[in-house]
Enzyme design. Structure first.
Site, short mmCIF file in Angstrom:
data_model
loop_
_atom_site.label_atom_id
_atom_site.label_comp_id
_atom_site.label_asym_id
_atom_site.label_seq_id
_atom_site.Cartn_x
_atom_site.Cartn_y
_atom_site.Cartn_z
N GLN A 55 7.17 20.84 96.14
CA GLN A 55 7.33 21.39 94.79
C GLN A 55 6.34 20.76 93.80
O GLN A 55 6.65 20.60 92.61
CB GLN A 55 8.76 21.18 94.30
CG GLN A 55 9.75 22.18 94.87
CD GLN A 55 9.49 23.62 94.40
OE1 GLN A 55 8.90 23.88 93.36
NE2 GLN A 55 9.93 24.58 95.21
N SER A 56 5.14 20.43 94.26
CA SER A 56 4.17 19.80 93.39
C SER A 56 3.69 20.73 92.27
O SER A 56 3.19 21.83 92.53
CB SER A 56 2.97 19.37 94.24
OG SER A 56 1.86 19.04 93.42
#
Ligand SMILES: *Cc1c(COP(=O)(O)O)cnc(C)c1O
Length: 343
Positions: free
Chosen positions: A82-83
């Site tokens: 989920q960067s």
């Protein structure tokens, strides 16, 4: 007022600057006496520019500027599934006309579809990046470098940058932001007692420290709340990156551990793992301001700020500035955490 001149570094425009500085009037009205006379302002690095916005755009302006200047055709970076950094690298690469490859590690212990397929991870695909997913313990930067070598053998040219875009070149974005903030504060007739940010890969804090130090100001004006590394490691990372950025800028000054104002007490059990303080902060700012913090970074940092203000850390009459660093898509990856209907 001294301003930092970084004009010699190639830069692509991904967000309109200066980003707005606004008082959190709704929140301050709600907190009343609990504010201990402190005024809270935010800098809206979350709303400007492409790809749903966020602090990584300031770093990407210099990173992709450098990539284009050296003739690269591909941007490669790394991050968690989920960067925000990976999502914004995908968006910025699309706009810059570069191919984008992302090496994402499963470093947060979640396998549910909100985490693995919604939020930032969905947007990586929408923005057209090629995504390689790796186990949590994998050395993603080594995988990225190996891919760059493969592309080179095919006659291509990849520009590889680390997690969070926090190389010295990326940190220039927040050295520049330090200068921008001081100019805005002066124009608004304000003096900030503290500039506060979340700290993940350390580049935002390091850039601010480098910018302040290069302008001859006290680096402890910038404070971060670590959400990834534990406190001592986070401090060492900020120190190292700030000094590398000062060297890149060509400043003579170097900073020491005492110049790094950092608090590791609001991270909770680990990176990407929700805390009560984060939930309170996200809901409070949403319900008094209509503004979104994120569950991984700015929610935990704002919890730290609320704690400090309630504890009377800042003198009555002082103003503090919180960097809204974005991360909005993370809200959709934390649906079950945030969906509670209670206050
Ligand atoms: C990456 C990120 C941060 C932290 O910035 P670093 O430079 O990695 O320390 C803060 N907030 C959000 C929303 C982020 O995505």
């Amino acid at each position: 007022m001294t301003r930092l001149d970084l004009a010699r570094f190639p830069r692509l425009p991904f967000l309109a600057q200066p980003t707005p500085i606004e008082p959190l009037d709704g929140l301050m009205r709600h907190l009343g006496a609990a504010l201990n006379g402190v005024r809270i302002f935010v800098k809206r690095d979350d709303v400007a520019g492409i790809g749903l916005g966020g602090n990584k755009l300031r770093k990407l302006e210099y990173l992709l500027g450098a990539a284009k200047a050296e003739g690269a055709d591909t941007a490669i970076t790394v991050g968690a599934i989920q960067s925000n950094h990976a999502r914004l690298t995908a968006a910025a690469s699309a706009q810059a006309g570069l191919a984008c490859e992302l090496f994402l590690t499963r470093s947060v212990p979640r396998q549910d579809p909100d985490y693995t397929g919604n939020g930032n991870r969905l947007l990586d695909d929408v923005f057209g990046a090629t995504v390689h997913e790796l186990p949590g313990e994998a050395d993603s930067l080594a995988a990225a470098e190996a891919r760059a070598a493969e592309l080179k053998a095919e006659g291509r040219h990849a520009y590889v940058f680390p997690s969070g875009g926090s190389s010295p070149t990326g940190c220039l974005g927040y050295a520049n932001a330090a200068s921008e903030i001081l100019a805005q504060a002066e124009a608004m007739g304000l003096t900030f007692a503290q500039i506060i940010t979340a700290n993940g890969s350390a580049g935002t804090h390091a850039g601010l420290v480098a910018g302040l130090a290069a302008m001859g100001l006290d680096p402890v004006l910038a404070k971060s709340f670590a959400v990834l590394a534990e406190e001592n490691r986070a401090r060492a990372e900020v120190l190292e990156k700030a000094n590398a950025t000062l060297a890149l800028i060509g400043a003579e000054r170097r900073v020491s551990p005492d110049d790094i104002n950092l608090d590791g007490r609001h991270r909770g059990p680990g990176y990407g793992i929700p805390t009560e303080g984060m939930l309170e902060a996200v809901r409070l700012v949403a319900r008094t301001e209509g503004k979104l913090l994120d569950p991984v970074y700015s929610g935990k940092a704002f919890a730290g700020l609320l704690h400090d203000v309630r504890a009377g850390l800042y003198p009555s009459g002082s103003s503090v500035l919180f960097l809204m660093t974005g991360g909005t898509p993370g809200v959709f990856a934390y649906k079950d955490t945030l969906a509670g209907r209670g206050a």
